[in-house]
Design an enzyme around this catalytic site. Structure first.
Site, PDB file in Angstrom:
ATOM      1  N   GLU A 140      -3.433   7.156  -4.726  1.00 58.42           N
ATOM      2  CA  GLU A 140      -3.660   6.711  -6.101  1.00 58.42           C
ATOM      3  C   GLU A 140      -5.151   6.770  -6.459  1.00 58.42           C
ATOM      4  O   GLU A 140      -5.985   6.573  -5.567  1.00 58.42           O
ATOM      5  CB  GLU A 140      -3.103   5.287  -6.296  1.00 58.42           C
ATOM      6  CG  GLU A 140      -3.757   4.238  -5.408  1.00 58.42           C
ATOM      7  CD  GLU A 140      -3.132   2.851  -5.582  1.00 58.42           C
ATOM      8  OE1 GLU A 140      -1.936   2.693  -5.323  1.00 58.42           O
ATOM      9  OE2 GLU A 140      -3.876   1.947  -5.979  1.00 58.42           O
ATOM     10  N   ARG A 167       0.846  -1.188   0.000  1.00 58.00           N
ATOM     11  CA  ARG A 167       0.000   0.000   0.000  1.00 58.00           C
ATOM     12  C   ARG A 167       0.885   1.243   0.000  1.00 58.00           C
ATOM     13  O   ARG A 167       1.911   1.285   0.698  1.00 58.00           O
ATOM     14  CB  ARG A 167      -0.917   0.025   1.227  1.00 58.00           C
ATOM     15  CG  ARG A 167      -2.079  -0.944   1.174  1.00 58.00           C
ATOM     16  CD  ARG A 167      -3.099  -0.579   0.075  1.00 58.00           C
ATOM     17  NE  ARG A 167      -4.241  -1.480   0.038  1.00 58.00           N
ATOM     18  CZ  ARG A 167      -4.378  -2.506  -0.807  1.00 58.00           C
ATOM     19  NH1 ARG A 167      -3.441  -2.774  -1.697  1.00 58.00           N
ATOM     20  NH2 ARG A 167      -5.473  -3.258  -0.783  1.00 58.00           N
ATOM     21  N   HIS A 221      -0.789  -0.170 -10.091  1.00 56.19           N
ATOM     22  CA  HIS A 221      -1.477  -1.126  -9.208  1.00 56.19           C
ATOM     23  C   HIS A 221      -1.977  -2.358  -9.990  1.00 56.19           C
ATOM     24  O   HIS A 221      -3.177  -2.648 -10.004  1.00 56.19           O
ATOM     25  CB  HIS A 221      -2.636  -0.440  -8.474  1.00 56.19           C
ATOM     26  CG  HIS A 221      -3.026  -1.156  -7.206  1.00 56.19           C
ATOM     27  ND1 HIS A 221      -3.469  -0.500  -6.079  1.00 56.19           N
ATOM     28  CD2 HIS A 221      -3.043  -2.476  -6.882  1.00 56.19           C
ATOM     29  CE1 HIS A 221      -3.741  -1.378  -5.136  1.00 56.19           C
ATOM     30  NE2 HIS A 221      -3.495  -2.588  -5.613  1.00 56.19           N
TER      31      HIS A 221
HETATM   32  C1  8YV Z   1      -6.658  -5.040  -6.116  1.00 57.10           C
HETATM   33  C2  8YV Z   1      -5.235  -5.236  -3.970  1.00 57.10           C
HETATM   34  O1  8YV Z   1      -6.248  -4.777  -7.407  1.00 57.10           O
HETATM   35  O2  8YV Z   1      -6.447  -7.117  -3.248  1.00 57.10           O
HETATM   36  C3  8YV Z   1      -5.875  -6.082  -2.931  1.00 57.10           C
HETATM   37  O3  8YV Z   1      -5.828  -5.712  -1.747  1.00 57.10           O
HETATM   38  O4  8YV Z   1      -4.535  -4.346  -3.678  1.00 57.10           O
HETATM   39  C4  8YV Z   1      -5.410  -5.498  -5.423  1.00 57.10           C
HETATM   40  O5  8YV Z   1      -5.303  -6.852  -5.673  1.00 57.10           O
HETATM   41  C5  8YV Z   1      -7.440  -3.887  -5.653  1.00 57.10           C
HETATM   42  O6  8YV Z   1      -7.412  -3.622  -4.321  1.00 57.10           O
HETATM   43  C6  8YV Z   1      -8.863  -4.082  -6.150  1.00 57.10           C
HETATM   44  O7  8YV Z   1      -9.870  -3.941  -5.214  1.00 57.10           O
END
Ligand code: 8YV
Length: 325
Positions: free
Chosen positions: A273, A244, A291
């Site tokens: 982001e 993160r 991401h």
């Molecule tokens: C996602 C992520 O792309 O799963 C997670 O926590 O960071 C990523 O895999 C994103 O959060 C989609 O909701």
């Protein structure tokens, strides 16, 4: 599932196979525009649904959880991360919450290595050198051109040795790296696989020629990689973040990249982001991605199916396997 389908608010357009299953098994209201709904947008559309399938792009602080109509009984997030949901508020309101662990571990670990290599081998500079005949203009290949940092024999510090951290360690070991880690608690030897445990993040930073961030975003990890932390790291170290954005203090990282105190960074996640610190756009030793850690067809399908498995269990009166609240 019972004869009457439960009603589901689908807050994003998920991959086609996931949507097909959701539409077959639930009465769905779908965010056809696939835009970033705010909490207020979700509340406005949740008057008639039993559950919500959300992404991490929508935030659910206490005021949003408490603003959801009483008919909403479950919130399934299409993500392993759940820092966008106030679990205490959900528990207090009796809202069941689930996430999608396990299924994205390998995909994110792959992107960790992609970033580690791209940053350490100066892939951005190499790529940009080809455009507009710049490489041709400097006479092509040179013995000292674009020299990077080798991974073989170097210490990779892993901050957060959960599923993804361990999967990254497997790959890095195969590249000849020596694994050190910090985690809230020390792992059992079968999970450690010879990795060296550090009981503080600071102790880990001191030895990390490469650092890969895999911890959760919490108040404790916010800006954990700041000027003081970077000052502890070996000269010319490389930082990789697939966890993160808020775990890194951008001002401190960018200052260290500008002076060369850190050789490079590979980043898939950012503070704020998609509106990221614009200095990353031109910083040649920052290899940046939007991401994409879990962005494979296989993984995004598996995440959607896992979220639907949790919803199915709930509506069958069973315990969702990934229940968080
Ligand atoms: C996602 C992520 O792309 O799963 C997670 O926590 O960071 C990523 O895999 C994103 O959060 C989609 O909701």
């Amino acid at each position: 599932m019972s004869d009457t389908k439960a009603r589901l608010l689908v807050a994003r357009k998920f991959p086609a196979d996931v949507m097909a299953r959701a539409l077959a098994d639930y009465d769905c209201i779908v965010n056809e525009a696939d835009d970033n709904w705010t909490g207020a947008d979700v509340i406005a559309r949740a008057g008639d649904v039993d559950a919500i399938l959300t992404s991490a792009r929508t935030k659910y602080p206490a005021e949003v959880i408490n603003g959801l109509p009483a008919n909403v009984r479950m919130l399934a997030t299409f993500s392993v991360g759940y820092e966008h949901i106030d679990l205490e508020a959900a528990k207090a309101r009796g809202l069941v919450v689930s996430n999608t662990p396990d299924v994205l571990t390998e995909a994110v670990a792959d992107v960790t290595i992609l970033l580690l290599l791209a940053a350490s081998r100066r892939a951005r500079e190499g790529f940009e050198m080809l455009a507009g005949d710049k490489w041709l203009a400097v006479g092509g290949w040179k013995p000292t051109q674009n020299l990077g940092t080798g991974a073989q024999g170097k210490v990779l510090g892993i901050l957060g040795m959960g599923r993804i951290g361990r999967a990254a360690a497997v790959r890095a070991r195969a590249m000849g790296m020596e694994i050190h880690y910090h985690n809230r608690s020390r792992l059992a030897p079968d999970l450690e696989q010879g990795a060296v445990y550090h009981d503080t993040p600071q102790s880990l930073l001191k030895v990390s020629q490469f650092l890969s961030i895999h911890c959760e975003s919490t108040p404790e990890t916010h800006h954990l990689i700041n000027a003081e932390g970077i000052a502890l790291m070996p000269e010319g170290a490389i930082v990789v973040n697939t966890a993160r954005g808020d775990i890194i203090d951008d001002d401190a990282l960018i200052a260290a990249l500008e002076t060369g105190r850190l050789a490079a960074a590979g980043l898939d996640v950012f503070n704020g982001e998609p509106e990221i610190d614009k200095r990353y756009y031109t910083l040649k030793n920052a290899f940046i991605l939007p991401h994409i850690g879990s962005a494979t067809v296989e993984t995004r399908n598996a995440m959607g199916f896992r979220a639907l498995d949790n919803l199915d269990a709930f509506f069958k009166g069973e315990e969702p396997v990934d229940r968080l609240a």
